[in-house]
Design a protein around this motif. Structure first.
Motif, mmCIF file in Angstrom:
data_model
loop_
_atom_site.group_PDB
_atom_site.id
_atom_site.type_symbol
_atom_site.label_atom_id
_atom_site.label_comp_id
_atom_site.label_asym_id
_atom_site.label_seq_id
_atom_site.Cartn_x
_atom_site.Cartn_y
_atom_site.Cartn_z
ATOM 1 N N GLU A 1 16.704 4.926 -79.765
ATOM 2 C CA GLU A 1 17.564 5.848 -80.499
ATOM 3 C C GLU A 1 16.704 6.440 -81.798
ATOM 4 O O GLU A 1 16.974 7.528 -82.243
ATOM 5 N N GLU B 1 16.021 10.459 -82.829
ATOM 6 C CA GLU B 1 16.794 10.695 -83.961
ATOM 7 C C GLU B 1 15.561 11.560 -84.677
ATOM 8 O O GLU B 1 15.926 12.816 -85.236
ATOM 9 N N GLU B 2 14.554 10.864 -84.608
ATOM 10 C CA GLU B 2 13.224 11.558 -85.614
ATOM 11 C C GLU B 2 12.841 12.684 -84.794
ATOM 12 O O GLU B 2 12.694 13.667 -85.505
ATOM 13 N N ARG C 1 25.592 7.619 -76.952
ATOM 14 C CA ARG C 1 25.129 8.211 -78.348
ATOM 15 C C ARG C 1 23.993 9.167 -77.968
ATOM 16 O O ARG C 1 23.761 10.270 -78.543
ATOM 17 N N LEU D 1 23.753 12.963 -79.167
ATOM 18 C CA LEU D 1 22.660 13.752 -79.879
ATOM 19 C C LEU D 1 21.996 14.640 -79.224
ATOM 20 O O LEU D 1 21.645 15.730 -79.790
ATOM 21 N N THR E 1 21.824 18.331 -80.897
ATOM 22 C CA THR E 1 20.805 18.859 -81.784
ATOM 23 C C THR E 1 20.130 19.777 -80.613
ATOM 24 O O THR E 1 19.082 20.337 -81.286
#
Length: 260
Positions: free
Chosen positions: A82, A86-87, A117, A121, A125
């Motif tokens: 995760e 996210e990065e 999750r 994400l 995004t």
């Protein structure tokens, strides 16, 4: 359903980062680098334990790369997945391949929540995610093996008209090994848990991929039959037949196995 354009940076990348790249023989991060030996784009190993891996400079993080990659291969343990995603999403990466297991395929509620999750994400995004719990994919036109399949880099690379989409990693790998006997294919996809991209999306992509003339589909289960039918119709309109093989599971599968 995702179009070819929406999946292009993932499947047709001009640059690839391998997070969890390794010099240790047999490690997934090492195999991916080996399987990219004939790829012509930029390759960025990412692992803060190394300064170099072979001839390639190694970077401490995605943020430290000299440019934003199109695609990120995530070859780290499940606990690190995760943060990497996210990065990648924050940097505007186009897509990610996640090998790690221990998500929606197990019964622990918190691991299912981790997969949810990832799905949220991706939707929030626009980072397109293949996996988790997948073997990755091969794009023969680019000679790019974003996969931990052993020895893809040393197999014959004959571009053929068939694109392979498999929910079963083991059976899909067995089919892809036909390359060792000279068989050609355009793409091989292992769909894994399909937190974001599923088999319907991959069939839809192949319907518009010029290198692909027919689609071989290996199914374990169909989560949304309507979407798969829609993808099949798109392939039909493009003049590309779809051959689907459904793996028998549960008691029916056991009975079939005993009968043979």
């Amino acid at each position: 359903m995702y179009s070819r354009a929406e999946l292009a940076r993932l499947i047709e990348p001009r640059s690839i980062a391998v997070v969890g790249a390794s010099a240790r023989a047999g490690a997934f991060g090492a195999r991916v680098l080996e399987n990219l030996a004939h790829y012509g784009g930029e390759i960025y190993p990412v692992n803060d334990r190394y300064e170099r891996i072979g001839l390639l400079a190694c970077h401490a993080s995605l943020t430290a790369l000299p440019q934003r990659p199109d695609c990120v291969v995530v070859a780290v343990p499940r606990e690190g997945v995760e943060p990497v995603l996210e990065e990648a999403a924050a940097l505007g990466v186009g897509g990610a391949v996640v090998f790690s297991s221990g998500f929606g395929e197990v019964r622990f509620p918190e691991w299912h929540e981790a997969q949810e999750r990832i799905a949220r994400l991706a939707q929030r995004t626009g980072l397109r995610v293949l996996g988790p719990n997948c073997m990755g994919f091969v794009n023969q036109a680019l000679r790019a093996g974003l996969t931990f399949i052993p020895d893809y880099g040393r197999m014959p690379h004959r571009l053929g008209p068939v694109g392979i989409v498999s929910q079963s990693g083991a059976l899909g790998y067995a089919v892809a090994q036909a390359a060792e006997r000279g068989a050609g294919f355009s793409h091989f996809f292992s769909a894994g848990n399909s937190a974001d991209i599923d088999v319907a999306d991959l069939v839809s992509y192949l319907a518009d991929a010029p290198q692909c003339g027919a689609i071989a589909l290996i199914l374990e289960g169909i989560r949304d039959a309507g979407r798969l039918l829609e993808a099949g119709e798109r392939a039909w309109r493009a003049g590309k037949p779809v051959v689907a093989y459904k793996i028998a599971t549960g008691e029916a599968g056991a009975a079939a196995a005993r009968s043979h």
